[in-house]
Design a protein around this motif. Sequence first.
Motif, mmCIF file in Angstrom:
data_model
loop_
_atom_site.group_PDB
_atom_site.id
_atom_site.type_symbol
_atom_site.label_atom_id
_atom_site.label_comp_id
_atom_site.label_asym_id
_atom_site.label_seq_id
_atom_site.Cartn_x
_atom_site.Cartn_y
_atom_site.Cartn_z
ATOM 1 N N ASN A 758 -47.320 -21.509 49.036
ATOM 2 C CA ASN A 758 -48.611 -21.527 48.365
ATOM 3 C C ASN A 758 -49.625 -20.822 49.257
ATOM 4 O O ASN A 758 -49.928 -21.284 50.349
ATOM 5 N N GLU A 759 -50.126 -19.685 48.771
ATOM 6 C CA GLU A 759 -51.062 -18.892 49.578
ATOM 7 C C GLU A 759 -52.411 -19.569 49.699
ATOM 8 O O GLU A 759 -53.092 -19.443 50.706
ATOM 9 N N LYS A 760 -52.792 -20.277 48.636
ATOM 10 C CA LYS A 760 -54.113 -20.893 48.601
ATOM 11 C C LYS A 760 -54.181 -22.022 49.628
ATOM 12 O O LYS A 760 -55.113 -22.099 50.421
ATOM 13 N N SER A 761 -53.174 -22.870 49.618
ATOM 14 C CA SER A 761 -53.197 -24.004 50.534
ATOM 15 C C SER A 761 -52.433 -23.720 51.814
ATOM 16 O O SER A 761 -52.371 -24.579 52.684
ATOM 17 N N ARG A 762 -51.794 -22.566 51.896
ATOM 18 C CA ARG A 762 -51.028 -22.159 53.076
ATOM 19 C C ARG A 762 -49.992 -23.202 53.476
ATOM 20 O O ARG A 762 -50.044 -23.790 54.546
ATOM 21 N N ARG A 763 -49.108 -23.478 52.548
ATOM 22 C CA ARG A 763 -48.046 -24.433 52.835
ATOM 23 C C ARG A 763 -46.875 -24.160 51.902
ATOM 24 O O ARG A 763 -47.024 -23.521 50.852
ATOM 25 N N THR A 764 -45.718 -24.638 52.310
ATOM 26 C CA THR A 764 -44.535 -24.522 51.473
ATOM 27 C C THR A 764 -44.540 -25.670 50.480
ATOM 28 O O THR A 764 -44.858 -26.800 50.837
ATOM 29 N N GLU A 765 -44.214 -25.342 49.239
ATOM 30 C CA GLU A 765 -44.161 -26.390 48.225
ATOM 31 C C GLU A 765 -42.822 -26.354 47.507
ATOM 32 O O GLU A 765 -42.183 -25.311 47.398
ATOM 33 N N ILE A 766 -42.429 -27.516 47.022
ATOM 34 C CA ILE A 766 -41.210 -27.624 46.222
ATOM 35 C C ILE A 766 -41.642 -28.101 44.847
ATOM 36 O O ILE A 766 -42.392 -29.069 44.732
ATOM 37 N N ALA A 767 -41.211 -27.404 43.811
ATOM 38 C CA ALA A 767 -41.524 -27.834 42.451
ATOM 39 C C ALA A 767 -40.227 -28.192 41.746
ATOM 40 O O ALA A 767 -39.175 -27.628 42.042
ATOM 41 N N THR A 768 -40.312 -29.134 40.824
ATOM 42 C CA THR A 768 -39.129 -29.562 40.075
ATOM 43 C C THR A 768 -39.417 -29.500 38.594
ATOM 44 O O THR A 768 -40.511 -29.861 38.158
ATOM 45 N N LEU A 769 -38.440 -29.064 37.838
ATOM 46 C CA LEU A 769 -38.515 -29.113 36.387
ATOM 47 C C LEU A 769 -37.316 -29.928 35.930
ATOM 48 O O LEU A 769 -36.224 -29.776 36.465
ATOM 49 N N GLU A 770 -37.536 -30.797 34.947
ATOM 50 C CA GLU A 770 -36.420 -31.570 34.426
ATOM 51 C C GLU A 770 -36.476 -31.486 32.910
ATOM 52 O O GLU A 770 -37.540 -31.654 32.313
ATOM 53 N N PHE A 799 -44.380 -30.853 45.003
ATOM 54 C CA PHE A 799 -44.501 -31.633 46.231
ATOM 55 C C PHE A 799 -44.805 -30.688 47.385
ATOM 56 O O PHE A 799 -44.433 -29.515 47.357
ATOM 57 N N ILE A 800 -45.422 -31.240 48.387
ATOM 58 C CA ILE A 800 -45.666 -30.462 49.605
ATOM 59 C C ILE A 800 -44.464 -30.669 50.509
ATOM 60 O O ILE A 800 -44.001 -31.799 50.690
ATOM 61 N N PHE A 801 -43.951 -29.580 51.048
ATOM 62 C CA PHE A 801 -42.821 -29.707 51.970
ATOM 63 C C PHE A 801 -43.293 -29.254 53.347
ATOM 64 O O PHE A 801 -43.713 -28.109 53.502
ATOM 65 N N PRO A 802 -43.231 -30.116 54.334
ATOM 66 C CA PRO A 802 -43.866 -29.785 55.622
ATOM 67 C C PRO A 802 -43.011 -28.926 56.543
ATOM 68 O O PRO A 802 -43.034 -29.127 57.754
ATOM 69 N N ALA A 803 -42.226 -28.009 56.006
ATOM 70 C CA ALA A 803 -41.445 -27.117 56.863
ATOM 71 C C ALA A 803 -41.144 -25.863 56.072
ATOM 72 O O ALA A 803 -41.273 -25.842 54.853
ATOM 73 N N SER A 804 -40.741 -24.821 56.767
ATOM 74 C CA SER A 804 -40.392 -23.573 56.108
ATOM 75 C C SER A 804 -38.923 -23.617 55.704
ATOM 76 O O SER A 804 -38.081 -24.088 56.461
ATOM 77 N N ILE A 805 -38.640 -23.125 54.489
ATOM 78 C CA ILE A 805 -37.287 -23.251 53.932
ATOM 79 C C ILE A 805 -36.565 -21.914 53.984
ATOM 80 O O ILE A 805 -37.127 -20.880 53.637
ATOM 81 N N GLU A 806 -35.299 -21.946 54.416
ATOM 82 C CA GLU A 806 -34.488 -20.729 54.444
ATOM 83 C C GLU A 806 -33.501 -20.669 53.276
ATOM 84 O O GLU A 806 -33.141 -19.591 52.839
#
Lengths: 952, 230
Positions: A758-770, A799-806
């Motif tokens: 997320n560029e606006k909040s400068r954080r990695t986020e995880i989104a889920t669709l069900e 959700f906010i994920f507090p780490a960078s994902i590879e």
Amino acid sequence: MGPFVPDLRGKFNRFLSDIQLLQYLIVFFGLFNLSLCLYEDQVGKFDWRQNYVGKIKFASFDTVSAAKKIIVATEENVVAALNLKSGQILWRRVLEQGCAGHVRALGGVSDGDLITVSGGVPAIVRAWDLATGHILNEWPLAEQNPERLDSPLISFNTTGLYDPERIEDVMWHIKDGTLHHILPTYNGDAHKTEVEVTSYDSKTGEKLKSRKIDAAFISKESTCVLAVPYIACIDQPDLADKVYIQHLYATDSDFQAIPVIQIFGSETGHLSNLESVPGDEPVVSVSRDNGQTKRIIVINTESAPIPNDLSKDTALYITTADEGKVLLQTSFENQVANVAAVELSTFSPIPNLSVSLSHNSIQAPTIVASICPRQPKGTGCRHLLSSEDHSVALLQHSRLVWVREEALANIVAVEMMELPMSDREQAIETEFDQKENFDVDGSWDVVSMMVRRICSQANQLKGLLQAVMGFSPPQSTQRADLVRDEFGLHKMIVAVTSAGKIYGIESKRGEIIWQLRVKNITGFSKASKKMVLYVQRGSRHFPHPPQCALLAADKETGNGVIYTFNPMTGQPLGEVTRLGYKIKQSMLLHVSTDDFLRPIILLDTEDSVHAFPESAKATAASVAKSVYIFTADQETGVLSGFSLAYSTPEELIAHMVWQVILPTKTQQIVDVVSKSTIERVHSQGRVLGDRSVLYKYINPNLVAIVVQGVGSTHKNTLTLYLLDVVSGAMVFSVVHKRVRGPFHVVHSENWLVYSYFNEKSRRTEIATLELYEGKTQSNTTAFSSLTTTVLPIVERQAFIFPASIEFLQETITEKGITSKHIMVALANGGILELPWMLVDPRRPINPEMREEGVIPYMPEIPIQMDAIVNYNQSIARVSGIHTSPSGLESTCLVFVYGLDLFYTRVAPSKTFDVLKEDFDYYLITIVLLALTVSSYVTKKLASRKAQKQAWK
Amino acid sequence: MNSPYTWIPVLLAVILSAVGSELDYDGWLRLRVWHALNKGPMPNFIERGNITVTSVRSGASTVAQAGLKSSELDELRKLAEDDREYRLKASVRGSSGTETTFFTSVPACLVLGSELEDFLTVWLDGAAEPVAVSLSSYGPCSREVPSTQMWTTEVQVRYPEAGPVPDTATYIQKLEREREARERGETKDNRSFLAKYWMYIVPAVIFVLLSSATNPEAGGAGGGGGGAQR
């Protein structure tokens, strides 16, 4: 009073010793607690890790330090030190990914300090500690742009610097603590062409001096190579007729020009392929007439071409032995590598330095570093060989010391396969293989079955007797430990690497069982290097061998290549099939032929359909009515669906049934994610708080298309389309604004989990669709894309994920009963096992609306350290995670690949189907026995009592 | 209007259920629709009609299309008998002026079964450009010639929904509320000293009792212990 004093002293002494004991005890228990935290006994029990460095780019022997080692820099942007004796990694430093970390030069090892230049513009110069690999110094090389004065049109981000593309033209030379930055400049005006040499102190970055050398012979088309202290150039390849040589440090010297006649002895032909010969002497090699003949030129004040023809495939290296310069020519023919050593000046062979060897892992090697120290026994050389298949080998005194399989640092496709049955089980299997004994009317051939049974039992008896008598068992073709185990936990990992090398790795310890190499293949697209691996036949169909098929593209033509092999033994099953067309799409058919082989359907760029093997066409045609193929083109943004319904047993015909176009003006397809084909969904619905059922939308044909916005206005958007690829119906689409990649998507069951930045909040986020069908299910027996027209209800949450994902991947189990976890490869080298429950989009914000087993919503997903499955064994640069079900429903096998390999097993719902290790078998046996005995006794007693009562 | 076909204008305002419509401006779409009733892998497209979506946002549209001739109905029936699909080609021109052609298909028997009633869904991307046109029909599957020759077409326009964002605001509010509730609770706490701290007092009492019971001298001195006398 007299006796009391010693008593007091004795008490005091005892008190002192007690205190000491107490101290010891405290320390002891402290240790005990520490070891309890680590569970050290479990380290490496279910997992293993292997470290790699990648294909060698630069190498240098470190003879200065006390511990002899080899310093290497690789294509994977790694600087590492290898143990000279064993080839193990002493230290390894992973630089930046991509262009920013490209190692451009390595030097200074002979002076006791290691200097590397890496990155683009500005390049980063680093000085390393040789023994430990720590960075001692780091400075950016911000070179002023020499063309800047002439051209006012320079973009802002390169102001003051030269064009980022020019970094490829820069030549680097590190010597005596000085870094020389050598850049030919041409201003269009031939007379002003110069070579700019700028020298820096390699440790501090201080600019020592800068000078310009006139080099009128250089034009934009010329090829220049550095042969320190000279620069050698030829004009446009295939038109050149002279080699120009200029000294770089002696400013007053004039250039030399060597014509074709002087090199090759005849006037005809043009020069091409000017290459610098690595090693200790300024030597260049040049070839004529498209590389048919090759000769070398030794450069000095009076450069002299050597009138000996060299084969065009020979790799050259110059080393110093006994004060003389030796030319090492490495050639590879008929699986034998030859290193021929000749005196450089006279070309007389030196037989004691020449080597010839053959090893499975050495394919077309080149010497990347060589050293010939003088020893009491005479001069012996050490050569570090880097092969075409990325393997690295050390040769010492014409003997192979070690080999590293560096191709494994770049795996592109993985399959995990069940091991075959043991010989004995196979014999039993043959006994019950009654395929040919079935008559038309189903009657059995009793006599032949009897004979077969007696034969096999006699064989078993013979085997038993032999074992008892101590005879050696008959030679088996398979290794005793490479057989299927009870729980299917031991598997064969088949890994395909970008070098075209295929490995069979046993999963228990990570030992390489076999390796194969397919020449001249590459991935389907340049960007992803993807190849496709299909399991055509598993290992359950004895006596048919298991079969895997590798689909790749030909390196030269780009046409399709199919290679079939036995994944258990590494034996090729047939030749490499080079197809006459380019493969656009491929699929493994769900039905198999009579010999249990699942055919592959190929769609070529002309939209015609082929079957592999050819003979399986009839099988494919028999199910063609329900076979659909879809393609996605990244360049045009066109997605098309094809049906094979018009196929006949003679010819397979595809016709288009739908087409979707994502306009390339505003967006670009990044990824197309489908579900795993072996996935099973156990539960069809979800029980709500009011005991009603919400049915899942389980559409196996649903595919997620990840699209990134392009252009100025739509940049930084992520759009996700859910498309049914059979009917072509779009099911859902969602757009995220102000986000950027890397995007990772997991698509499974009725949900999608994806991550973005997320560029606006400068954080990695995880989104889920069900996706849910609703309170009623449209078809309770089977899902059909063509008749289901109701759009699903989509639950979503972020959700906010507090780490960078590879990388993201879901776990998979055999029957799908076990809950799903998501394996998250973190940028810090950890592999996190994240329960899906934590990213459930139905996590309620309002705690009153709780459902069973749903945690209240929290915007941040916590990273629990005990959920990191690789504890302290960091995995660098993960490029993929392969999950595979085991024979146990509770357990999922996980294979992580990237620069390192890591294998482990996880149990998302804990091991509910396995007894604990410390399960008390004795207790339960005793209890059972006691219960049985007591029940008998009480039965007796009861009957006696009944008898007595009857007599009353 | 001298053509033998009957033109049926159908005006349908489709209320979009999409939450958080992302389109910044309203636009229009013009669809030209062809269909293929032939068998064989290569479709032979003939014109079916024109559809105008006057407002992308509301999905209001005008459908103008010809009914099927009996020979065409027969062809459609033949398609259904062979389990073939009824193919449709739609060329969409949006307000931006670019024209894009899409293909879609539906099993022919579903079209017959639903009495020529079909749904045409136009999917737009975030920039209001069309990305997909899909045809669907509820069915049931039938191989009989329908009673009508007229199409009943409903046009729907859909665009991407806004992606979810982490709901930090509500969560923080919730935390605030909880904190406030706790604070309020603390001020209201007027239980007796014993009711509040019984969990600390009870173990202390037990500890005292136990230690006095195990200490024989203390027990003797108290005179009530008895049993610990040696």
